[in-house]
Design a protein around this motif. Structure first.
Motif, PDB file in Angstrom:
ATOM      1  N   ASN A  97      10.067   4.046  13.816  1.00 23.27           N
ATOM      2  CA  ASN A  97      10.223   4.887  12.629  1.00 23.27           C
ATOM      3  C   ASN A  97       8.870   5.073  11.954  1.00 23.27           C
ATOM      4  O   ASN A  97       7.967   4.267  12.155  1.00 23.27           O
ATOM      5  CB  ASN A  97      11.168   4.212  11.626  1.00 23.27           C
ATOM      6  CG  ASN A  97      12.626   4.365  12.001  1.00 23.27           C
ATOM      7  OD1 ASN A  97      13.500   4.049  11.220  1.00 23.27           O
ATOM      8  ND2 ASN A  97      12.908   4.839  13.199  1.00 23.27           N
ATOM      9  N   PRO A  98       8.749   6.111  11.122  1.00 25.68           N
ATOM     10  CA  PRO A  98       7.527   6.218  10.339  1.00 25.68           C
ATOM     11  C   PRO A  98       7.376   4.961   9.485  1.00 25.68           C
ATOM     12  O   PRO A  98       8.374   4.398   9.037  1.00 25.68           O
ATOM     13  CB  PRO A  98       7.775   7.430   9.440  1.00 25.68           C
ATOM     14  CG  PRO A  98       8.843   8.214  10.110  1.00 25.68           C
ATOM     15  CD  PRO A  98       9.670   7.222  10.858  1.00 25.68           C
TER      16      PRO A  98
ATOM     17  N   CYS B 264       6.624   1.871  10.035  1.00 27.59           N
ATOM     18  CA  CYS B 264       7.141   0.560  10.424  1.00 27.59           C
ATOM     19  C   CYS B 264       6.010  -0.345  10.899  1.00 27.59           C
ATOM     20  O   CYS B 264       6.234  -1.501  11.238  1.00 27.59           O
ATOM     21  CB  CYS B 264       8.187   0.705  11.521  1.00 27.59           C
ATOM     22  SG  CYS B 264       7.497   1.318  13.048  1.00 27.59           S
TER      23      CYS B 264
ATOM     24  N   SER C  93      -0.725  -0.344  12.585  1.00 22.10           N
ATOM     25  CA  SER C  93      -1.246  -1.693  12.323  1.00 22.10           C
ATOM     26  C   SER C  93      -1.256  -2.498  13.616  1.00 22.10           C
ATOM     27  O   SER C  93      -2.235  -3.172  13.933  1.00 22.10           O
ATOM     28  CB  SER C  93      -0.387  -2.412  11.293  1.00 22.10           C
ATOM     29  OG  SER C  93      -0.330  -1.687  10.095  1.00 22.10           O
TER      30      SER C  93
ATOM     31  N   GLY D 104      -1.090   3.703   6.818  1.00 24.71           N
ATOM     32  CA  GLY D 104      -0.765   4.162   5.477  1.00 24.71           C
ATOM     33  C   GLY D 104       0.677   3.862   5.166  1.00 24.71           C
ATOM     34  O   GLY D 104       1.521   3.884   6.062  1.00 24.71           O
ATOM     35  N   ASN D 105       0.939   3.565   3.914  1.00 24.30           N
ATOM     36  CA  ASN D 105       2.300   3.253   3.509  1.00 24.30           C
ATOM     37  C   ASN D 105       2.976   4.561   3.122  1.00 24.30           C
ATOM     38  O   ASN D 105       3.355   4.767   1.991  1.00 24.30           O
ATOM     39  CB  ASN D 105       2.245   2.279   2.334  1.00 24.30           C
ATOM     40  CG  ASN D 105       3.600   1.713   1.999  1.00 24.30           C
ATOM     41  OD1 ASN D 105       4.530   1.801   2.789  1.00 24.30           O
ATOM     42  ND2 ASN D 105       3.715   1.156   0.825  1.00 24.30           N
TER      43      ASN D 105
ATOM     44  N   MET E 123       6.992  -6.861  10.432  1.00 31.05           N
ATOM     45  CA  MET E 123       7.133  -7.239   9.020  1.00 31.05           C
ATOM     46  C   MET E 123       7.991  -8.494   8.925  1.00 31.05           C
ATOM     47  O   MET E 123       8.791  -8.647   8.006  1.00 31.05           O
ATOM     48  CB  MET E 123       7.747  -6.114   8.185  1.00 31.05           C
ATOM     49  CG  MET E 123       7.150  -4.775   8.507  1.00 31.05           C
ATOM     50  SD  MET E 123       6.719  -3.856   7.067  1.00 31.05           S
ATOM     51  CE  MET E 123       6.066  -2.383   7.826  1.00 31.05           C
TER      52      MET E 123
ATOM     53  N   ASP F  26       7.057 -11.319   8.211  1.00 28.68           N
ATOM     54  CA  ASP F  26       6.694 -12.051   6.989  1.00 28.68           C
ATOM     55  C   ASP F  26       7.596 -11.655   5.831  1.00 28.68           C
ATOM     56  O   ASP F  26       8.057 -12.495   5.068  1.00 28.68           O
ATOM     57  CB  ASP F  26       5.218 -11.791   6.645  1.00 28.68           C
ATOM     58  CG  ASP F  26       4.901 -10.302   6.471  1.00 28.68           C
ATOM     59  OD1 ASP F  26       5.544  -9.489   7.167  1.00 28.68           O
ATOM     60  OD2 ASP F  26       4.024  -9.969   5.656  1.00 28.68           O
TER      61      ASP F  26
ATOM     62  N   THR G  70       4.127 -10.038  12.938  1.00 29.05           N
ATOM     63  CA  THR G  70       3.590  -9.576  11.657  1.00 29.05           C
ATOM     64  C   THR G  70       2.303  -8.840  11.996  1.00 29.05           C
ATOM     65  O   THR G  70       1.255  -9.440  12.203  1.00 29.05           O
ATOM     66  CB  THR G  70       3.319 -10.747  10.705  1.00 29.05           C
ATOM     67  OG1 THR G  70       4.547 -11.450  10.536  1.00 29.05           O
ATOM     68  CG2 THR G  70       2.836 -10.260   9.349  1.00 29.05           C
ATOM     69  N   ALA G  71       2.428  -7.532  12.062  1.00 26.38           N
ATOM     70  CA  ALA G  71       1.338  -6.762  12.669  1.00 26.38           C
ATOM     71  C   ALA G  71       0.052  -6.847  11.878  1.00 26.38           C
ATOM     72  O   ALA G  71      -1.019  -6.878  12.443  1.00 26.38           O
ATOM     73  CB  ALA G  71       1.750  -5.304  12.816  1.00 26.38           C
TER      74      ALA G  71
HETATM   75  P1  GDP Z   1       3.007   3.466  10.965  1.00 25.77           P
HETATM   76  O1  GDP Z   1       3.310   4.604  10.067  1.00 25.77           O
HETATM   77  O2  GDP Z   1       4.189   3.031  11.738  1.00 25.77           O
HETATM   78  O3  GDP Z   1       1.806   3.698  11.827  1.00 25.77           O
HETATM   79  O4  GDP Z   1       2.718   2.214  10.000  1.00 25.77           O
HETATM   80  P2  GDP Z   1       1.341   1.635   9.483  1.00 25.77           P
HETATM   81  O5  GDP Z   1       0.707   0.798  10.521  1.00 25.77           O
HETATM   82  O6  GDP Z   1       0.545   2.740   8.902  1.00 25.77           O
HETATM   83  O7  GDP Z   1       1.859   0.616   8.354  1.00 25.77           O
HETATM   84  C1  GDP Z   1       2.686   0.997   7.277  1.00 25.77           C
HETATM   85  C2  GDP Z   1       2.521   0.035   6.115  1.00 25.77           C
HETATM   86  O8  GDP Z   1       3.102  -1.228   6.415  1.00 25.77           O
HETATM   87  C3  GDP Z   1       1.080  -0.261   5.743  1.00 25.77           C
HETATM   88  O9  GDP Z   1       1.012  -0.306   4.338  1.00 25.77           O
HETATM   89  C4  GDP Z   1       0.812  -1.609   6.366  1.00 25.77           C
HETATM   90  O10 GDP Z   1      -0.192  -2.308   5.664  1.00 25.77           O
HETATM   91  C5  GDP Z   1       2.163  -2.278   6.250  1.00 25.77           C
HETATM   92  N1  GDP Z   1       2.416  -3.283   7.296  1.00 25.77           N
HETATM   93  C6  GDP Z   1       2.232  -3.124   8.624  1.00 25.77           C
HETATM   94  N2  GDP Z   1       2.609  -4.231   9.305  1.00 25.77           N
HETATM   95  C7  GDP Z   1       3.042  -5.119   8.384  1.00 25.77           C
HETATM   96  C8  GDP Z   1       3.561  -6.463   8.467  1.00 25.77           C
HETATM   97  O11 GDP Z   1       3.700  -7.058   9.530  1.00 25.77           O
HETATM   98  N3  GDP Z   1       3.917  -7.036   7.296  1.00 25.77           N
HETATM   99  C9  GDP Z   1       3.790  -6.403   6.090  1.00 25.77           C
HETATM  100  N4  GDP Z   1       4.163  -7.038   4.991  1.00 25.77           N
HETATM  101  N5  GDP Z   1       3.311  -5.143   5.980  1.00 25.77           N
HETATM  102  C10 GDP Z   1       2.927  -4.510   7.100  1.00 25.77           C
END
Ligand code: GDP
Ligand code: MG
Length: 791
Positions: free
Chosen positions: A123-124, A126, A130, A143-144, A229, A231, A257-258
């Motif tokens: 999913n977006p 997720c 990372s 990005g979040n 995630m 954690d 925990t990526a």
């Molecule tokens: P993508 O859209 O799937 O590529 O997701 P991103 O890698 O851009 O991450 C989305 C958000 O989740 C970012 O704010 C990351 O810092 C956060 N994030 C990614 N992995 C983890 C994790 O294992 N634990 C936590 N708490 N946050 C994470």
């Protein structure tokens, strides 16, 4: 199963009519097509509980919570969803869980194409990027915010002595091929057939995330699920029995925990093991859809043994993309006829339409497994009492939201331009110093002028914006990472909707007041290609800071009263033209499709300096690499046009007047005359195509002979005020000045912006943009000048 549809004896209502704070149960989603499908996939399935969280400050859209995630829907969309009391009993979801079925999959040689390829899917938001960065050591932007990754990125890593390619694909909720991202991912899997799928799911939101997993399972490609995630899941106190969950879903699962790398090694090991296993014939696990659907799948699957289970099911669902795959086969008609009969049989039996039946079955499967293996923390805080949500109350408060947004944006710009001014000055003087040094070291002549004025001057003009771009993107990254950007889109969606756009377009427009280049690059956060295109093409109408010197000069010279108001009117006209353009485009050649409105609001997270720095750096690199090449070429051309042909003993003024540029200016004079311009203004406009600051310096050369004229130089101002035409009339008056400002505002975006447009939207749209903006500029200046003359 049949009693799943026992008559609904409670009265149903529309979700849109439910008050804030209410929790209800979904009965069905009305309407059809992409939008309905998207809602179903986001979790609006029969029996799902939805809570109305809040209205946006402008009353539209509305934030809902469903399956643990926050989703924003417009009123018109919520009115498509029928709901009933949350405890009304009209269906029995757990019944849908039938476990898995096993399909024999022939062994493949993973090295047949000489690469070991793993596709990252999920999913977006997720955490794919990372994980990708962790594994490959790359520094891609995370990005979040949904939709950050819009194309795929490839990276390499070594594992157990083998080189492996990892592909970071765009985030999708499903593979239905309704959105460009879904289409991209589906096509990628079909055409590249990765050796394994590494499916990332957000462990804190399993129900929704595992929906995509059910589709991926049917692809018959070895798959490992990374429970990312982890954690956050541990912190929340929820419990997941991973072993049981793996068994129920028939997929390997590894907690990860990526962002700090925990579990990454284990998940890679599991993926490699899955690849190794696939060399022999294996039993692949699929969702069991129950006897009726399974029988149909078996029968139709036997008719087209080359298609995977996913596609066969899609054919039964009457999915156009899947049907295209059978077109051209000998037995195409037979397949379609059989599929259509099956569809009718299933729909009759379930007394529902096929799309919701299949979505229901998939969600039923996920829910059934979760009911066994997942134990939510009974004391867990839910909904808006989660951390960050007290802040959310403030940030999206009815009265405070817009002021807070504006203050934040103002702070961002203020910081960008004031902080950026220092390094900008250093770069400027550095460039000046280099130019000076080379100027002294080299003998006089064309080569020296080319290097000093053409190359150093031209590229230097771009380089000085680098600090601002870096700082701006640092802030944007913080806003995105914290989750605020999605709220900003939520807050202004109503306004943007008026012009046919999504709230997310707001940010690029805002950046556009600083500089169009980062603004165009920022449109990448828009999920929908149409929205992106409209935004890219209209962003140049936001008056960027490079145009300001010209306005300041003209306003100071020709308007004595209400100077601020005059200046503001220019900015407002830019916004108005952008809005009208967006409306026209949305109504004509860039029509809406409806998938785009549903937006997920990610949880608030603490932004990290590391992320922000990575983001800043990657944008800066992009800016330098892509723009400097184009700018370099363009500035050399513009320089040469003003430099040649050379004549001895000319003043700089005469030189440019007699140059190719000067001649071009005179040639186009008839074209700009109806706007009230003379040839000098025509030349300035031409040179300003390279960068709009150059408009002022060209006027400086033409009117005073000084190349370093600025908006403050008194001599240029006076020269403009007193300049006369051959017939003795003044060249400039307030009407001409205003017409000129309008033209500078609207015409040809600078070359750097065009390079960005080309990169993001393609050459065709770049050419369109050149003609469109210049045409609009001419028309509006013309109308203004001619009408104003009448009074
Ligand atoms: P993508 O859209 O799937 O590529 O997701 P991103 O890698 O851009 O991450 C989305 C958000 O989740 C970012 O704010 C990351 O810092 C956060 N994030 C990614 N992995 C983890 C994790 O294992 N634990 C936590 N708490 N946050 C994470
Ligand atoms: Mg990403």
């Amino acid at each position: 199963m049949k009693d799943q549809n026992k008559e609904i004896n409670t009265i149903t209502r529309l979700l849109d009519d439910e008050p804030v704070g209410m929790t209800v149960q979904v009965v069905r989603v009305m309407g059809d097509g992409a939008f309905r499908q998207r809602l179903l996939e986001m979790g609006f399935v029969r029996g799902a509980q939805v809570t109305v969280l809040k209205n946006a400050p402008l009353k539209d859209p509305v934030e809902y919570m469903i399956m643990g995630s926050h989703i924003s829907l417009r009123h018109s969309e919520a009115a498509q969803i029928e709901v009933t009391d949350k405890d009304a009993e009209f269906c029995d979801m757990e019944d849908a869980f039938n476990g898995i079925v096993e399909t024999a999959v022939a062994g493949v040689d993973p090295m047949a194409d000489n690469v070991l390829r793993i596709a990252l899917l999920g999913n977006p938001n997720c955490g794919k990027t990372s994980l990708f960065n962790q594994v490959t050591g790359a520094k891609e932007k995370v990005g979040n915010y949904g939709g950050v990754t819009v194309d795929s990125k490839e990276g390499w890593f070594s594992f157990g002595g083998r080189r492996v390619q990892l592909v970071d694909l765009p985030g999708t909720y499903s593979l239905t091929e309704y959105s460009p991202e879904e289409m991209y991912v589906r096509t990628y899997i079909r055409d590249n057939h990765p050796d394994a799928i590494l499916n990332i799911v957000d462990a804190g939101n399993l129900e929704r995330n595992l929906y995509l997993t059910t589709q991926l399972m049917d692809m018959n490609i070895p798959m490992v699920v990374a429970l990312n995630m982890w954690d956050e899941l541990e912190k929340s106190g929820d419990k997941l029995d991973i072993e049981m969950m793996s068994r129920l879903l028939g997929a390997r699962m590894v907690p990860v925990t990526a962002y700090n790398g925990h579990g990454v090694k284990q998940v890679l090991e599991a993926t490699m093991a899955a690849i190794d296993e696939s060399e022999q014939e294996t039993l692949h696990h699929n969702v069991n859809y129950g006897t009726l659907v399974e029988d149909c799948l078996k029968e139709l699957g036997a008719m087209c043994p080359d298609l995977d289970r996913y596609t066969v099911l899609k054919i039964i669902e009457n999915d156009q993309h899947a049907l295209q795959l059978v077109d051209g086969r000998e037995d195409a008609e037979q397949i379609k006829k059989t599929a259509s009969e099956m569809r009718q049989r299933i729909e009759r039996d379930f007394n529902d339409d096929i799309t919701s039946i299949v979505t229901d079955l998939k969600y039923g499967f996920v829910r059934g497994a979760l009911a066994e293996a997942f134990m939510p923390n009974p004391e867990r805080e839910t909904g808006d009492t989660k951390p960050g949500y007290s802040m959310d109350k403030l940030l999206t408060n009815r009265w405070l939201a817009l002021p807070i947004l504006l203050v934040l944006m103002w702070l961002m710009f203020e910081a960008t331009f004031t902080l950026g001014a220092y390094p900008q000055e250093w770069i400027e003087s550095g460039i000046g110093w280099i130019g000076h040094w080379i100027g002294n070291a080299m003998p006089e002549g064309i080569l020296r002028d080319l290097i000093v004025d053409g190359i150093i001057g031209g590229v230097g003009g771009v380089l000085v914006f680098l600090p601002q771009i870096l700082i701006l993107f640092f802030f944007i990254s913080l806003l995105e990472d914290s989750g605020y950007m999605a709220r900003a889109a939520f807050i202004v969606d109503r306004i943007m909707h008026r012009v046919g756009l999504h709230g997310k377009s707001f940010i690029p427009y805002l950046i556009g007041f600083g500089c169009g280049v980062p603004a165009i690059m920022a449109t990448r956060t828009l999920e929908n290609r149409r929205d992106r295109l409209v935004t890219i093409l209209t962003v140049p109408f936001m008056s960027c800071s490079a145009r300001l010197p010209a306005y300041l000069l003209l306003v100071a010279a020709f308007f004595t009263a209400k100077q601020g108001l005059i200046l503001m009117s220019i900015y407002l006209i830019g916004i108005l033209v952008a809005a009208i353009t967006a409306i026209i485009m949305s109504k004509t050649f860039l029509k809406h499709d409806k998938t785009q409105f549903v937006m997920e609001l990610p949880p608030y997270r603490k932004p990290t300096a590391r992320n922000a720095t990575i983001h800043m750096w990657s944008k800066g690199k992009q800016y330098l690499q892509k723009m400097a090449t184009v700018i370099l070429a363009a500035s050399i051309i513009v320089w040469a046009l003003g430099y040649f042909p050379r004549h001895e003993g000319q003043t700089p003024q005469e030189q440019i007047e007699n140059s190719y540029m000067g001649r071009m200016g005179k040639t186009i004079e008839p074209l700009v005359e109806p706007l009230g311009f003379n040839w000098q203004m025509g030349v300035s406009v031409l040179t300003g195509a390279a960068a709009k600051e150059i408009v002022v310096s060209t006027m400086g050369v033409l009117y005073t002979g000084e190349a370093d004229a600025t908006e403050e130089s008194a001599s240029l101002k006076e020269k403009l005020q007193t300049a006369t035409k051959p017939n003795g009339e003044h060249v400039f008056d307030p009407i001409v000045a205003y017409s000129f400002m309008l033209f500078i505002l609207l015409y040809f975006p600078c070359i750097a912006a065009l390079a960005a447009i080309r990169r993001e939207a393609g050459t065709k749209w770049m050419i369109f943009e050149i003609f469109y903006t210049t045409g609009v500029a001419w028309l509006i200046s013309f109308i203004f000048y001619q009408v104003a003359r009448l009074f």
